[in-house]
Design an enzyme around this catalytic site. Sequence first.
Site, short mmCIF file in Angstrom:
data_model
loop_
_atom_site.label_atom_id
_atom_site.label_comp_id
_atom_site.label_asym_id
_atom_site.label_seq_id
_atom_site.Cartn_x
_atom_site.Cartn_y
_atom_site.Cartn_z
N GLU A 417 -5.68 -9.64 0.86
CA GLU A 417 -6.35 -9.87 2.16
C GLU A 417 -5.31 -10.13 3.26
O GLU A 417 -5.52 -10.94 4.16
CB GLU A 417 -7.32 -11.07 2.09
CG GLU A 417 -8.45 -10.89 1.12
CD GLU A 417 -9.67 -10.13 1.66
OE1 GLU A 417 -9.71 -9.82 2.87
OE2 GLU A 417 -10.55 -9.84 0.85
C1 FAD Z 1 -4.63 -8.13 -7.96
C2 FAD Z 1 -4.66 -7.36 -6.69
C3 FAD Z 1 -5.86 -6.90 -6.20
C4 FAD Z 1 -5.90 -6.14 -5.03
N1 FAD Z 1 -7.08 -5.60 -4.61
C5 FAD Z 1 -7.08 -4.69 -3.61
C6 FAD Z 1 -8.25 -3.93 -3.30
O1 FAD Z 1 -9.32 -4.13 -3.88
N2 FAD Z 1 -8.17 -2.98 -2.34
C7 FAD Z 1 -7.01 -2.73 -1.66
O2 FAD Z 1 -7.02 -1.85 -0.80
N3 FAD Z 1 -5.88 -3.43 -1.92
C8 FAD Z 1 -5.88 -4.39 -2.88
N4 FAD Z 1 -4.73 -5.08 -3.18
C9 FAD Z 1 -3.52 -4.81 -2.43
C10 FAD Z 1 -3.06 -5.96 -1.56
O3 FAD Z 1 -3.90 -6.08 -0.46
C11 FAD Z 1 -1.60 -5.73 -1.21
O4 FAD Z 1 -0.85 -5.96 -2.39
C12 FAD Z 1 -1.11 -6.59 -0.07
O5 FAD Z 1 -1.71 -6.22 1.13
C13 FAD Z 1 0.40 -6.53 0.10
O6 FAD Z 1 0.86 -5.23 0.13
P1 FAD Z 1 2.07 -4.79 -0.84
O7 FAD Z 1 1.73 -5.21 -2.21
O8 FAD Z 1 2.38 -3.38 -0.60
O9 FAD Z 1 3.28 -5.70 -0.36
P2 FAD Z 1 4.30 -5.35 0.78
O10 FAD Z 1 3.60 -4.93 2.01
O11 FAD Z 1 5.35 -4.44 0.23
O12 FAD Z 1 4.95 -6.78 1.03
C14 FAD Z 1 6.02 -7.31 0.25
C15 FAD Z 1 6.53 -8.57 0.95
O13 FAD Z 1 7.04 -8.22 2.24
C16 FAD Z 1 6.37 -8.95 3.25
N5 FAD Z 1 6.21 -8.09 4.43
C17 FAD Z 1 5.64 -6.87 4.51
N6 FAD Z 1 5.65 -6.44 5.77
C18 FAD Z 1 6.22 -7.40 6.50
C19 FAD Z 1 6.53 -7.56 7.88
N7 FAD Z 1 6.19 -6.64 8.80
N8 FAD Z 1 7.12 -8.68 8.27
C20 FAD Z 1 7.45 -9.65 7.40
N9 FAD Z 1 7.18 -9.58 6.10
C21 FAD Z 1 6.59 -8.46 5.64
C22 FAD Z 1 5.05 -9.37 2.64
O14 FAD Z 1 4.53 -10.52 3.28
C23 FAD Z 1 5.44 -9.61 1.20
O15 FAD Z 1 5.99 -10.89 1.07
C24 FAD Z 1 -4.70 -5.89 -4.32
C25 FAD Z 1 -3.49 -6.40 -4.80
C26 FAD Z 1 -3.45 -7.11 -5.97
C27 FAD Z 1 -2.12 -7.58 -6.49
#
Ligand code: FAD
Length: 608
Positions: A417
Amino acid sequence: MIATEPKASITGGEFLIKETPASQVFIPEEFSEEQMMIAATCREFLEREIWPRLDEIDKAKSPELISSLMDKAGELGLLGTSVPEQYGGFGTNFNTSMLVAEVTGAGHSFSVALSAHTGIGTLPIVYYGNDEQKSKYLPQLASGEWKAAYCLTEPDSGSDANSGKTKAVLTEDGKHYVLNGQKMWITNGGFADIYIVFAKIEEARDGGPSQTDKNLSAFIVERGYEGITMNEPEHKMGIKGSDTRQIFFNDCKVPVENLLSERGNGFKIAVNILNIGRIKLGIAAIGGSKEVINHAVNYANERMQFKTPIAQFGAIKHKLAEMALKVYASETASYRAGQNIDDLIEDLKEQGMEDSEAKLKALEQFAIECAIMKVHGSEVLDYVVDEGVQVYGGMGYSADAPMDRAYRDARINRIFEGTNEINRMLVVDMLLKRAMKGELDLMGPAMAVSKEIMSIPDFSSDEEEGLFVAEKKVVRNLKKAALMVSGAAVQKFMMNLSNEQEILMNVADMAIEIYVAESVLLRVEKLIGIKGEEAVALQKQMALVYLHEAVEKVNSAGRSAITSFAEGDELRGMLMGLKRFTKIEPMNLKDARRQIADAMIAEGKYIF
Ligand SMILES: Cc1cc2nc3c(=O)[nH]c(=O)nc-3n(C[C@H](O)[C@H](O)[C@H](O)COP(=O)(O)OP(=O)(O)OC[C@H]3O[C@@H](n4cnc5c(N)ncnc54)[C@H](O)[C@@H]3O)c2cc1C
C-alpha cells in the site's frame, strides 16, 4: 450513542495550523450499538473460523482453504460492507468499514486476503465502475461468490507504479483490448475470479511506430478470459497463507466494455484506491496489535521467574504500557480521520454530489491523514510485535508460540500500500502542494513563527484555566516547530526540496507525531467531559505519556532536519526556536506507565 456537536468544516492537513475542539472529534466510544454488533460478528468469525486454523492456513498447499474461508465471510456479509445496498452490499459509512478492518486485522493471512478482496479488488468498481459494470460484478463480489485481486505491481514497477510495461492494444474490430505483460506480488492471485489490471494503451500510428499512453488505464479482467497464466505462490517471510502470485497476460482479450472509467485514468484510480487502503491498513494493524498485547499480558501473568510472575517486573510493565498507549493513540487518530471523511461525504452529498464521487472527493481531501495513519499504524504494530517477542523471551522465538507468526506477518505492512518511505514523502508533498495552490495557509503561520522566534517567549496561556491547557500549548508549539522547520527548508531548497529526502522524512515524522498526539489528547478531553476525570484516569495517563514521547520525537526529527541544512547563526537560532517549541513540564512517566500496565495485568488483556 453520545451526541456529537455540529461540526465546523475541516480540511485535510489543516491540523498543522488549526486547533480542533474536543467536541468535534469522533471517539471510538461513540460507535453505535449496531456498529459494535458488526464488530462482534467479525470477532466471533475470527474466533470460530480463523484462529483455530492459523497453522492450517499458513501450511496449506493450495488456496482452496483461504478461498473457502472467504466464502464463509461472504455468507456472514463481511465482504459487502463497502458495496452500496443497491448492488447487494451494506453500504456502511467509512468509519464502520474501518471498524470491520480493525477487528478482522487480527486475522493474519486471512485478513490480508479479505482486505485485498474488499478493498483494492472491489473498490475500483464501486468508485469508478459504470452502472453495467457495477450491476455485473458487485453483487457477486459482495457475496463472495467471486473473489477479486488488484494487479498493479510489475517486476520493474513497484513504488514507481505508473512506469508499468503491461500493454493494452485495441483490436481492429474495436471490440477488445489485448493485454500483454507480467504482474507481480498479486494477493489472492491464485483464486481470484476478477482481476483489476493496470496497463498502458498502445496505439498504432499511420505508418509510424506505435505510441504508448503516458498514463495507465484500468481493466476488469475475468479469470475465464484466455491468455492468463500464473506462477506457483511466492514463498514469503510471513502471511504465508495469503496467496501471492506472479500473473502473466499473454494476448489476453478483454472486452472494451471492461475498461474502467476512462482511458488514461488508471493511475488516478490506483492512487485513490491505495489511499483508501492506507488508512484501513493502519487501523487493521491496530486490530492485530491489540491481539498481540492480549497474548503478551497473559503470558507475562503466567510466566514465573525468580518466583515472580514476569508481569511484576518494572521492565516488563514498561513494555506492556508502551505497547498499549501507542495502540490507543493510533486507534484514536485513525477514527478521527475516518469521521472527518464521513462528515465530508455527507456534506458533499447534501450539496448534490453523487455518492461515489462524494466518497472519492472526501478521501482525496484527507489523503494526508490516510498516509499518516498507514505509517503510524504499521510502525506501532512492528513495535508491538517486537516487544511481544521480548516479553515471551525464548518462547517468543518458538514457532509453536503466537509471537513467531505475529512478528513475521507484521512486517509486510510497512511495504505494501505504498512503502512507508513513499507515504512519508507523500505527506510532505501533499502539504506543500496544497500550500502552493492556496488551499492550505501554511506560509502565513510559518512566517508568524519565524517572527515569534525573534521575540520573547509567550507565557499568556500559563494563566488560563481548564482541561489540558498546558498540554494544548505544547501541541500548539509542536506545530510551530514543524512550521519553522518546513518553512525554512522550503526557503532554502525551493523546488529542489524533493531531492532532500532525509529532511522530508524528518518533517513527515514531525507531522505524524503531532497529529496523533493531538488526537489522543482530544479523545481523553472529550471522554473526561462525558465520564469524569476519575473514570478515565488511565486514558489520561496514556495521553500524557504519548505527548511526552511525541515531544521528544518532534525534537529529534526537527534537530536532524535543521542540522541538515542550516549553519552558523541560522543554525543556532533555529535550534533555540526548536528548544522553545519542544518544552514540556516533566512528569513521572515511570509511575504513569506502571498504572497503565497494572490495570492490564489485573484484567489479563488490553482494556482500553
Ligand atoms: C506480500 C505482498 C503482497 C502484495 N500484494 C500486492 C497486490 O495485491 N497488488 C499489487 O499490485 N501489488 C502488491 N504488492 C506489491 C507492493 O505494493 C510493492 O512491493 C510495494 O509497492 C513496493 O514496491 P517494490 O517491491 O517494487 O519496492 P521498490 O519500489 O523497489 O522499493 C524498494 C525500496 O526503495 C524505496 N524507494 C523506492 N522508490 C523510492 C523513492 N522515490 N524515494 C525513496 N525511496 C524509494 C522503497 O521505500 C523501498 O524501501 C505486494 C507485495 C507483497 C510483498
